[in-house]
Design an enzyme around this catalytic site. Structure first.
Site, PDB file in Angstrom:
ATOM      1  N   THR A 193      25.950  54.348  41.624  1.00  0.00           N
ATOM      2  CA  THR A 193      26.469  54.671  42.957  1.00  0.00           C
ATOM      3  C   THR A 193      26.136  53.586  43.967  1.00  0.00           C
ATOM      4  O   THR A 193      26.794  53.492  45.009  1.00  0.00           O
ATOM      5  CB  THR A 193      25.887  56.006  43.460  1.00  0.00           C
ATOM      6  OG1 THR A 193      24.461  55.987  43.289  1.00  0.00           O
ATOM      7  CG2 THR A 193      26.456  57.178  42.690  1.00  0.00           C
ATOM      8  N   ASP A 194      25.138  52.747  43.687  1.00  0.00           N
ATOM      9  CA  ASP A 194      24.684  51.806  44.713  1.00  0.00           C
ATOM     10  C   ASP A 194      25.757  50.781  45.060  1.00  0.00           C
ATOM     11  O   ASP A 194      26.004  50.502  46.233  1.00  0.00           O
ATOM     12  CB  ASP A 194      23.359  51.137  44.327  1.00  0.00           C
ATOM     13  CG  ASP A 194      23.380  50.376  43.013  1.00  0.00           C
ATOM     14  OD1 ASP A 194      24.346  50.520  42.231  1.00  0.00           O
ATOM     15  OD2 ASP A 194      22.410  49.638  42.760  1.00  0.00           O
ATOM     16  N   SER A 240       4.758  31.505  32.833  1.00  0.00           N
ATOM     17  CA  SER A 240       4.826  32.937  32.528  1.00  0.00           C
ATOM     18  C   SER A 240       3.808  33.266  31.448  1.00  0.00           C
ATOM     19  O   SER A 240       3.827  32.659  30.380  1.00  0.00           O
ATOM     20  CB  SER A 240       6.225  33.326  32.058  1.00  0.00           C
ATOM     21  OG  SER A 240       6.216  34.624  31.481  1.00  0.00           O
ATOM     22  N   GLY A 243      13.293  45.458  28.432  1.00  0.00           N
ATOM     23  CA  GLY A 243      14.460  46.086  27.840  1.00  0.00           C
ATOM     24  C   GLY A 243      14.541  47.582  27.999  1.00  0.00           C
ATOM     25  O   GLY A 243      15.467  48.208  27.501  1.00  0.00           O
ATOM     26  N   LEU A 268      13.818  49.402  33.235  1.00  0.00           N
ATOM     27  CA  LEU A 268      12.931  49.716  34.358  1.00  0.00           C
ATOM     28  C   LEU A 268      12.921  48.596  35.396  1.00  0.00           C
ATOM     29  O   LEU A 268      12.058  48.550  36.263  1.00  0.00           O
ATOM     30  CB  LEU A 268      11.515  49.987  33.847  1.00  0.00           C
ATOM     31  CG  LEU A 268      11.404  51.114  32.810  1.00  0.00           C
ATOM     32  CD1 LEU A 268       9.958  51.304  32.373  1.00  0.00           C
ATOM     33  CD2 LEU A 268      11.972  52.421  33.362  1.00  0.00           C
ATOM     34  N   SER A 269      13.858  47.685  35.281  1.00  0.00           N
ATOM     35  CA  SER A 269      14.127  46.660  36.275  1.00  0.00           C
ATOM     36  C   SER A 269      12.997  45.665  36.471  1.00  0.00           C
ATOM     37  O   SER A 269      12.519  45.432  37.571  1.00  0.00           O
ATOM     38  CB  SER A 269      14.487  47.303  37.619  1.00  0.00           C
ATOM     39  OG  SER A 269      15.247  46.409  38.390  1.00  0.00           O
ATOM     40  N   SER A 318      13.501  42.544  36.221  1.00  0.00           N
ATOM     41  CA  SER A 318      14.079  41.412  36.953  1.00  0.00           C
ATOM     42  C   SER A 318      13.919  41.598  38.459  1.00  0.00           C
ATOM     43  O   SER A 318      13.557  40.650  39.173  1.00  0.00           O
ATOM     44  CB  SER A 318      15.552  41.235  36.585  1.00  0.00           C
ATOM     45  OG  SER A 318      16.308  42.393  36.899  1.00  0.00           O
ATOM     46  N   GLU A 363      20.046  37.592  42.362  1.00  0.00           N
ATOM     47  CA  GLU A 363      20.568  38.110  41.103  1.00  0.00           C
ATOM     48  C   GLU A 363      22.091  38.060  41.063  1.00  0.00           C
ATOM     49  O   GLU A 363      22.688  37.736  40.042  1.00  0.00           O
ATOM     50  CB  GLU A 363      20.067  39.530  40.865  1.00  0.00           C
ATOM     51  CG  GLU A 363      20.330  40.022  39.471  1.00  0.00           C
ATOM     52  CD  GLU A 363      19.269  40.953  38.928  1.00  0.00           C
ATOM     53  OE1 GLU A 363      19.521  41.561  37.876  1.00  0.00           O
ATOM     54  OE2 GLU A 363      18.196  41.084  39.536  1.00  0.00           O
ATOM     55  N   ASP A 368      17.663  48.496  42.849  1.00  0.00           N
ATOM     56  CA  ASP A 368      16.456  48.075  42.143  1.00  0.00           C
ATOM     57  C   ASP A 368      15.522  47.286  43.043  1.00  0.00           C
ATOM     58  O   ASP A 368      14.312  47.518  43.087  1.00  0.00           O
ATOM     59  CB  ASP A 368      16.825  47.233  40.920  1.00  0.00           C
ATOM     60  CG  ASP A 368      17.581  48.020  39.871  1.00  0.00           C
ATOM     61  OD1 ASP A 368      17.697  49.251  40.019  1.00  0.00           O
ATOM     62  OD2 ASP A 368      18.074  47.398  38.905  1.00  0.00           O
TER      63      ASP A 368
END
Length: 374
Positions: free
Chosen positions: A32-33, A64, A116, A119-120, A122, A154, A166
């Site tokens: 919906t966003d 990282s 993966g 849960l966002s 990124s 993004e 997110d």
């Protein structure tokens, strides 16, 4: 702190600042966003921590802890590849916002968002880096401005046409609360999500089926929604007030997408009403309806997600649905504490019967948004 130690070892000095930003789970309000609608996410305990020191030149050095190896050196923004695009994209969008090049930086990243699982991670990475740079350069950007900057990184740099949910959740969420967000006005308010006092938990069921949205089915769904809105003469599907009349004017996929978006917005508002009334135990039916709509009307579920939801309900969950963009990732289940073992056993058995990889179960505790750690 592990990321500080890694930063010091790689770059020869302690970082100037350290920021943490969380991943998120969306309680309800899926897809919906980007239709200017309503969402209700909350932050999870896992996230990304960024240790940062600015440089005197334009070079970006990235380390990282999850990727291992030596730091990656990037001289030009367009040279970024893989996970580094999310970080470099933030610097690129910040330079564009300010109208002048932003100095380079040494950045070490440590994250514990399950990869993966939908849960966002990124968004957590983007918001952590954006928050650190905002702090270092004294820019005075608000949490929502940082979320919008991260979304642009993004959208425009990575090429993933996500909505604002997110990044907003990562930047704005509060401990013990969900975030009710109007994705058009960007108005938001925290909604108490006191599950424990009602003997309830939100259980994340990670299907272990990883997904990649960029340039694929996610973008296709967004294009279908935009096409339907044009045919209906509205700015976005959020503006449809006569659903029956709208559906008469549409066919095929666009008709189904419109059905989902309009009814999902109503479900978000209904669920917020129940939470504000203290009727936490009554929200399960809305979760179930959301999943059926995502499965049948928006067509973004998967066999693994469907089985997880169905088995969770058989095991005693009060409600369950897929969460996130779909095509893999995670489902969530609203479960009474005394039924947690039964739900886990039911889902695990259903996966084992099909010869699938065992799912992973994670407790979802509404957690705080981005914050400085050092």
């Amino acid at each position: 702190m592990r990321v500080v130690e890694a930063f010091s070892a790689a770059f020869g000095a302690e970082p100037r600042t350290v920021w943490h930003a969380p991943g998120r789970v969306n309680l309800i309000g899926e897809h919906t966003d980007y239709n200017d609608g309503f969402v209700l996410p909350f932050a999870v305990p896992w996230g990304v921590t960024a240790a940062v020191t600015p440089r005197g030149d334009g070079t970006i050095r990235l380390l990282s802890l999850q990727s291992g190896g030596e730091p990656v050196t990037i001289e030009r923004h367009e040279d970024a590849r893989g996970w580094t695009r999310y970080v470099v994209g933030v610097l690129a969008m910040l330079s564009e916002r300010l109208g002048e090049p932003v100095p380079g930086a040494d950045i070490a990243i440590d994250g514990d968002v399950p990869q993966g699982a939908g849960l966002s991670s990124s968004a957590a990475l983007e918001v952590a880096v954006a928050s650190a740079l905002n702090d270092l350069h004294g820019l005075g950007m608000t949490p929502m401005e940082l979320a919008l900057l991260s979304q642009r990184a993004e959208n425009d740099f990575v090429g993933m046409p996500c909505g604002i949910m997110d990044q907003a959740a990562s930047a704005l969420c509060e401990e013990g609360k969900a975030l009710f967000l109007d994705c058009r006005s960007l108005g938001s308010r925290p909604i108490p999500l006191d599950l424990a006092s009602h003997g309830l938990r939100i259980l994340i069921i990670d299907t272990q089926v990883h997904h990649e949205h960029a340039g694929g089915e996610y973008a296709k769904r967004r294009a279908e929604c935009e096409s339907a809105a044009r045919k209906l003469g509205v700015q976005a599907l959020r503006d449809v007030t006569d659903l029956a009349g709208a559906l008469e004017r549409l066919q095929g996929a666009e008709r189904r997408r419109t059905m989902h978006v309009v009814t999902e917005n109503h479900r978000v508002e209904a669920l917020v009403g129940l939470l504000r009334a203290g009727a936490v135990t009554e929200i399960g039916a809305l979760l179930n309806a959301s999943h059926l709509s995502l499965r049948d009307q928006y067509e973004v579920s998967s066999p693994e997600l469907d089985v997880a939801v169905e088995a969770a309900l058989r095991g005693g969950a009060r409600g369950a649905r897929m969460t996130g963009g779909g095509f893999g990732g995670s489902a969530i289940a609203l479960v009474a504490e005394e039924r947690l073992d039964g739900v886990r056993e039911s889902v695990s058995a259903a996966y084992a019967e099909r010869g699938w990889r065992a799912p992973r179960f994670l407790p979802a505790v509404p957690s705080p948004g981005a914050r400085r750690r050092a």
